[in-house]
Write a protein that holds these residues in place. Structure first.
Motif, PDB file in Angstrom:
ATOM      1  N   GLY A   1      56.716  -7.789   4.526  1.00  0.00           N
ATOM      2  CA  GLY A   1      57.538  -7.810   3.320  1.00  0.00           C
ATOM      3  C   GLY A   1      58.542  -6.676   3.240  1.00  0.00           C
ATOM      4  O   GLY A   1      59.300  -6.593   2.273  1.00  0.00           O
ATOM      5  N   GLY A   2      58.537  -5.800   4.244  1.00  0.00           N
ATOM      6  CA  GLY A   2      59.489  -4.698   4.282  1.00  0.00           C
ATOM      7  C   GLY A   2      60.772  -5.081   4.992  1.00  0.00           C
ATOM      8  O   GLY A   2      61.069  -6.260   5.210  1.00  0.00           O
TER       9      GLY A   2
ATOM     10  N   ILE B   1      73.907   2.419   7.448  1.00  0.00           N
ATOM     11  CA  ILE B   1      73.003   1.666   8.313  1.00  0.00           C
ATOM     12  C   ILE B   1      71.650   2.361   8.276  1.00  0.00           C
ATOM     13  O   ILE B   1      71.525   3.522   8.688  1.00  0.00           O
ATOM     14  N   ILE B   2      70.646   1.678   7.744  1.00  0.00           N
ATOM     15  CA  ILE B   2      69.306   2.254   7.566  1.00  0.00           C
ATOM     16  C   ILE B   2      68.349   1.558   8.520  1.00  0.00           C
ATOM     17  O   ILE B   2      68.278   0.317   8.543  1.00  0.00           O
ATOM     18  N   LYS B   3      67.606   2.347   9.316  1.00  0.00           N
ATOM     19  CA  LYS B   3      66.674   1.778  10.297  1.00  0.00           C
ATOM     20  C   LYS B   3      65.295   2.408  10.155  1.00  0.00           C
ATOM     21  O   LYS B   3      65.171   3.608   9.893  1.00  0.00           O
ATOM     22  N   ALA B   4      64.278   1.591  10.352  1.00  0.00           N
ATOM     23  CA  ALA B   4      62.898   2.055  10.231  1.00  0.00           C
ATOM     24  C   ALA B   4      62.498   2.886  11.441  1.00  0.00           C
ATOM     25  O   ALA B   4      62.930   2.635  12.565  1.00  0.00           O
ATOM     26  N   GLY B   5      61.651   3.916  11.188  1.00  0.00           N
ATOM     27  CA  GLY B   5      61.105   4.734  12.260  1.00  0.00           C
ATOM     28  C   GLY B   5      59.869   4.076  12.863  1.00  0.00           C
ATOM     29  O   GLY B   5      59.640   2.873  12.694  1.00  0.00           O
ATOM     30  N   GLY B   6      59.026   4.877  13.534  1.00  0.00           N
ATOM     31  CA  GLY B   6      57.926   4.282  14.264  1.00  0.00           C
ATOM     32  C   GLY B   6      56.540   4.614  13.765  1.00  0.00           C
ATOM     33  O   GLY B   6      55.556   4.207  14.372  1.00  0.00           O
ATOM     34  N   THR B   7      56.398   5.350  12.658  1.00  0.00           N
ATOM     35  CA  THR B   7      55.065   5.732  12.193  1.00  0.00           C
ATOM     36  C   THR B   7      54.862   5.306  10.747  1.00  0.00           C
ATOM     37  O   THR B   7      55.820   5.082  10.012  1.00  0.00           O
ATOM     38  N   GLY B   8      53.597   5.202  10.335  1.00  0.00           N
ATOM     39  CA  GLY B   8      53.284   4.857   8.955  1.00  0.00           C
ATOM     40  C   GLY B   8      53.710   3.443   8.609  1.00  0.00           C
ATOM     41  O   GLY B   8      53.464   2.495   9.357  1.00  0.00           O
ATOM     42  N   TYR B   9      54.378   3.300   7.456  1.00  0.00           N
ATOM     43  CA  TYR B   9      54.871   1.996   7.004  1.00  0.00           C
ATOM     44  C   TYR B   9      56.384   2.096   6.806  1.00  0.00           C
ATOM     45  O   TYR B   9      56.894   2.035   5.681  1.00  0.00           O
ATOM     46  N   PRO B  10      57.126   2.256   7.899  1.00  0.00           N
ATOM     47  CA  PRO B  10      58.573   2.522   7.775  1.00  0.00           C
ATOM     48  C   PRO B  10      59.366   1.363   7.187  1.00  0.00           C
ATOM     49  O   PRO B  10      60.374   1.585   6.516  1.00  0.00           O
ATOM     50  N   GLU B  11      58.913   0.109   7.421  1.00  0.00           N
ATOM     51  CA  GLU B  11      59.658  -1.026   6.882  1.00  0.00           C
ATOM     52  C   GLU B  11      59.624  -1.038   5.352  1.00  0.00           C
ATOM     53  O   GLU B  11      60.610  -1.384   4.693  1.00  0.00           O
ATOM     54  N   VAL B  12      58.475  -0.647   4.792  1.00  0.00           N
ATOM     55  CA  VAL B  12      58.363  -0.548   3.326  1.00  0.00           C
ATOM     56  C   VAL B  12      59.247   0.582   2.812  1.00  0.00           C
ATOM     57  O   VAL B  12      59.893   0.469   1.761  1.00  0.00           O
TER      58      VAL B  12
END
Length: 414
Positions: free
Chosen positions: A225-226, A183-194
């Protein structure tokens, strides 16, 4: 008039001589150019033949090394595994399988594992003989490149079987031989979804290179798009043993002028739980300890996946979800299986026998464990925090070449 005629005759003679000289020069140049082309073609042919011979020599060396490794390790390994299988068969003959169904399932599972290992090692010995025979035929047939290639393919299969066997001997955890759910989840800084999108690509490419399949069963995309979060299931043996060391926070870092200050860092968390393939580890969970949340109809219409089911386990604070199936019931069952798997891993980490004995205040959140740093500037390298190893080729790792990192994690667990 005579003088004129003589002049014309002389002029004509001079012109003919000039033409002849030009023709002779042109022929010489053409001949020279043709000779040069012939020499160039001959040199190119010699060069190609040299490289082909060099390639054949390299292939032959790799085949010989693989065969030698198989002949050294396979006989002893096969003898040990056959002895282990015989012990399991004897245990089943002496054991009343109806007395304890849970214990019976464990015994039968171990026997099935032993049989699979024995079959794989026998296949390895056959492939070693096949590679040797094909190599001998290739040499008889005036160094047949196609036959060498066939023998090389057999040697690759041998190496794959041996690598898997050697790693399996190191993976001794109770759930190491199971599949895996990432299970991979994006963090809160930069461009985490990418960054999450890149990690999903990295893990699926790793599985593909090993001949396995990483199935993205859930994906929540972002507007840029991320991917906000994704769940990947690996339905092959030892996937959990291979990937359990990946759990934690993964950073992609762009440092200015090599500064220790992270000028631009994007983070993503990776959580790994077993995906039980053939056996069931059934644990009892009190329904009163669960909070089950179903989405509204509006949320279901907006969702890119199936109907979401969210489960919160109150005693531990653990939350899981599933939206990859088509019905609420199927997603509830999958979410429950993930919760059970997570509780089993937490019980193992805390050294307790039952999930009910897990201490909530001793649970380490996945966001509190840094696993790896991927440096994109000024140096493209990968630093593994847990093992301390560094790899100089960032793009190779992102392309799915995770074997050195995974092997390092397995070794430090011994």
């Amino acid at each position: 008039m005579a003088a004129e005629s003589a002049f014309v005759r002389n002029g004509g003679s001079s012109s003919s001589a000039t033409t002849a000289a030009l023709f002779s020069s042109s022929t010489w140049k053409h001949s020279k150019r043709k000779t040069q082309q012939s020499l160039h073609t001959h040199c190119a042919h010699d060069k190609n033949r040299f490289y082909k011979q060099l390639g054949l020599f390299s292939l032959k060396k790799k085949i010989e090394d693989a065969v030698l490794r198989a002949e050294m390790l396979a006989p002893l390994a096969l003898e040990l595994e056959e002895e282990r299988r015989n012990e399991q068969e004897q245990l089943i003959r002496d054991y009343d399988l109806w007395d304890d169904t849970a214990e019976s399932n464990e015994v039968l599972a171990k026997l099935a594992d032993s049989v699979r290992v024995v079959d794989a090692l026998r296949d390895l010995t056959y492939k070693a003989e096949e590679a040797k025979l094909i190599t001998q035929l290739a040499e008889i047939d005036a160094i047949n490149y196609g036959l060498f290639r066939q023998a090389y393919d057999a040697s690759l299969d041998m190496s794959k079987i041996l690598n898997k066997y050697e790693i399996s001997k190191l993976l001794k955890g109770p759930y190491d031989m199971e599949g895996a759910c990432l299970i991979i989840k994006a963090g809160g800084t930069g461009y985490p979804e990418v960054w999450v999108k890149q990690l999903v690509s990295m893990y699926t490419k790793w599985a593909r290179k090993l001949g396995y399949k990483g199935r993205v069963v859930e994906k929540h995309s972002s507007r840029n798009g991320g991917i906000k979060s994704a769940t990947i299931e690996f339905e092959h043996e030892f996937a959990f043993g291979y990937l359990s060391g990946e759990a934690g926070v993964h950073y992609i870092i762009n440092s200015k002028n090599g500064s220790a200050v992270h000028e631009a860092a994007s983070s993503a968390s990776v959580d790994v739980v077993p995906l039980f393939l053939g056996r069931a580890y059934d644990i009892q969970i009190d329904e009163e300890d669960l909070v089950i949340v179903l989405p509204s109809k509006l949320e279901e219409k907006q969702s890119q996946n199936g109907p979401l089911v969210y489960i919160h386990h109150k005693p531990t604070g653990i939350s899981v979800q599933s939206s990859g199936e088509r019905s609420h019931f199927a997603n509830k069952m999958k979410a429950m299986n993930r919760l059970k798997a997570k509780l089993l891993i937490l019980a193992l980490e805390q050294g307790v026998n039952k999930p009910s004995d897990i201490k909530k205040d001793e649970i380490v959140n996945v966001w509190q464990k840094e696993t790896r740093r991927y440096m994109s500037h000024p140096h493209k390298l990968v630093k593994d925090v847990k093992t301390g190893i560094q790899l100089p080729d960032l793009m190779s790792v992102l392309g799915g070449n995770l074997e050195p990192l995974i092997a390092a994690h397995i070794n430090i667990r011994q």
